[in-house]
Motif scaffolding. Sequence first.
Motif, short mmCIF file in Angstrom:
data_model
loop_
_atom_site.label_atom_id
_atom_site.label_comp_id
_atom_site.label_asym_id
_atom_site.label_seq_id
_atom_site.Cartn_x
_atom_site.Cartn_y
_atom_site.Cartn_z
N SER A 45 0.55 -1.30 -0.17
CA SER A 45 -0.04 0.04 -0.13
C SER A 45 0.93 1.23 0.08
N ARG A 46 2.06 1.44 0.41
CA ARG A 46 2.95 2.41 0.50
C ARG A 46 3.20 2.89 -0.91
N ASP A 47 3.02 1.86 -1.78
CA ASP A 47 3.59 1.91 -3.59
C ASP A 47 2.45 2.39 -4.32
N GLU A 48 1.13 3.06 -3.70
CA GLU A 48 0.20 3.54 -4.12
C GLU A 48 0.16 4.68 -4.51
N ARG A 49 -0.31 5.69 -5.93
CA ARG A 49 -0.43 6.93 -5.75
C ARG A 49 -1.60 7.89 -5.16
N PRO A 50 -1.95 8.82 -5.15
CA PRO A 50 -2.91 8.98 -4.80
C PRO A 50 -3.96 8.85 -5.57
N GLY A 51 -5.16 8.78 -4.94
CA GLY A 51 -5.88 8.16 -6.09
C GLY A 51 -6.10 6.74 -5.81
N GLU A 52 -5.37 6.30 -5.52
CA GLU A 52 -5.33 4.77 -5.26
C GLU A 52 -5.55 4.00 -4.56
N TYR A 53 -5.69 5.16 -3.64
CA TYR A 53 -5.67 4.03 -1.94
C TYR A 53 -6.17 2.67 -1.77
N GLY A 54 -6.32 2.14 -1.89
CA GLY A 54 -6.84 0.36 -1.30
C GLY A 54 -6.39 -0.43 -2.74
N LEU A 55 -5.60 -0.06 -3.67
CA LEU A 55 -5.14 -1.42 -4.50
C LEU A 55 -4.49 -1.57 -4.95
N ALA A 56 -3.25 -1.79 -4.06
CA ALA A 56 -2.94 -3.45 -4.19
C ALA A 56 -3.82 -4.18 -3.20
N HIS A 57 -4.61 -4.01 -2.45
CA HIS A 57 -5.00 -4.83 -1.70
C HIS A 57 -6.24 -5.59 -2.81
N PHE A 58 -6.63 -4.29 -3.47
CA PHE A 58 -8.08 -5.03 -4.36
C PHE A 58 -7.16 -5.83 -5.60
N VAL A 59 -6.00 -5.43 -6.01
CA VAL A 59 -5.79 -6.55 -7.07
C VAL A 59 -5.33 -8.14 -6.72
N GLU A 60 -4.96 -8.05 -5.36
CA GLU A 60 -4.19 -9.48 -4.21
C GLU A 60 -5.85 -9.93 -4.48
N HIS A 61 -7.08 -9.42 -3.88
CA HIS A 61 -8.49 -9.42 -4.31
C HIS A 61 -9.01 -10.35 -5.71
N THR A 62 -8.64 -9.38 -6.65
CA THR A 62 -8.92 -9.88 -8.13
C THR A 62 -8.27 -10.36 -9.13
N ILE A 63 -6.66 -10.77 -8.02
CA ILE A 63 -6.25 -11.44 -9.11
C ILE A 63 -6.39 -13.22 -9.75
N PHE A 64 -7.52 -13.69 -8.80
CA PHE A 64 -7.99 -14.41 -8.83
C PHE A 64 -8.99 -14.61 -9.76
N LYS A 65 -9.27 -14.16 -10.64
CA LYS A 65 -10.85 -13.74 -10.42
C LYS A 65 -10.80 -14.22 -12.73
N GLY A 66 -9.53 -14.18 -12.89
CA GLY A 66 -9.52 -14.48 -13.96
C GLY A 66 -8.07 -14.35 -15.71
N THR A 67 -8.27 -15.29 -15.97
CA THR A 67 -7.26 -15.11 -17.35
C THR A 67 -7.24 -15.65 -18.82
N ARG A 68 -6.51 -16.13 -19.15
CA ARG A 68 -6.34 -16.29 -20.74
C ARG A 68 -7.01 -17.63 -20.61
N ARG A 69 -7.05 -17.68 -19.76
CA ARG A 69 -6.39 -19.64 -19.82
C ARG A 69 -7.54 -20.47 -18.95
N ARG A 70 -8.16 -19.22 -17.28
CA ARG A 70 -8.66 -20.01 -16.55
C ARG A 70 -9.92 -18.75 -16.40
N ARG A 71 -10.79 -19.30 -16.06
CA ARG A 71 -12.40 -18.40 -15.59
C ARG A 71 -11.65 -18.73 -13.42
N ALA A 72 -12.15 -17.66 -12.93
CA ALA A 72 -12.17 -17.85 -12.08
C ALA A 72 -12.98 -19.34 -10.77
N TRP A 73 -14.17 -19.37 -11.37
CA TRP A 73 -13.79 -20.87 -11.46
C TRP A 73 -13.44 -22.51 -11.07
N HIS A 74 -12.59 -22.25 -12.74
CA HIS A 74 -11.17 -23.13 -12.54
C HIS A 74 -9.70 -22.87 -11.18
#
Length: 406
Positions: A37-66
């Motif tokens: 979180s110390r690497d976030e820019r003003p206006g994106e506070y919480g982004l590091a944590h949010f990316v950690e949550h949503t990184i599991f939500k799909g790639t080109r090879r896999r959907r969230a369920w997979h």
Amino acid sequence: MNENEISYAVLGNGLRVVTRRNGSPVAHFGVAINAGSRDERPGEYGLAHFVEHTIFKGTRRRRAWHILNRMELVGGELNAYTTKEETMLYSTFPAGNLERAADLIADLVEDSQFPAVEIDRERLVVADEIDSYLDVPAEGIFDDFEDLIFAGSPLGHNILGNEKELEGFSTDVCRGYLMRFYTPGEMVVFYSGPETSAKVLRTVEKCFRSLTRPDTPRGREVPVVVPEFNQERQIDSHQAHTVMGARVPGMLDSGRYAMALLTNMLGGPGMNSLLNVALRERRGLVYTIDAGTTMMSDTGLFTIYFGCDREDVGRCRRLVNNVIGDIADKGVTPRKLAEAKKQYLGQLAVASVNTEQNALSMARSTLYRGAVVTSAQVRAEIEAVDVARLRDCALRLTSLSRLTMV
């Protein structure tokens, strides 16, 4: 096999790999990313944590369920967490599933797509997490305290962010953060389990070979030291909550083990901690009181928390200052110091059977120090702490800033 069977390697793309071979039937594989979180820019506070949550939500090879099922189908699990400075993404699984875990985590790090529909859904989840956190004053007060003691620095804001900025986190924003910070030179791949280091390295090379993003400078600055403060805020709570604390040196400082020992003596998990005895056992003023240190790469924070009746706040503060002041003025006897070391080392020995925490500690140590600090090294450092060094640490804590929510 023992903990000294640790191997290090660096891939051609700059990705570091650390492996601890042991005889456990459970293995851990993951990546430690030098971004929080110390690497976030003003206006994106919480982004590091949010990316950690949503990184599991799909790639080109896999959907969230997979993604969800990939490790669970073999009895394993996926986990992640975000701090001020790093993000951990890892899997715990029955030994023998290394390639399954490595392929999945590499796919997440390299190719997460952050689908809009999943982003919208997870935004609601994180908003609920923020609300639930704010509903617990004993937890929220730490963020308010850090806002004050790290004023003017990105270290001050809440890791979860706020709902207003959460609304601006889109697919492009999340993907941009991934590309900016999930880079090989700022990551450590770690494995703990029965596989040989040679097999782990072959697997990592195969799965992560296409990760070639250029590193982004972190641009971190050590926060300025703010003047001591004493604030009181009104909340709707039946109990008063207080945090007292001060800046201390970071994880790379030579005095960190003396500070860790003193912190454990003051308010560690033992019921015989000095503050618990002084405030709870002898006087019944608090239900809980504890002390802790948060060690970052370039600074640290010592805190004491207690909850008590409103009319007892002043008395509790004075007792805390008296306990610390007594050590700063007189030190401790050699016998008391020896007992404190024995207790702390015993607690570390009990904790050492937690293979998951051992793996995460190994990764974090390699990320920041370039090598794993073994239990033998820790023991030697703790044993080397003398009365004078303990007093020096206590002297740092004789002027504590205070925040009380009444």
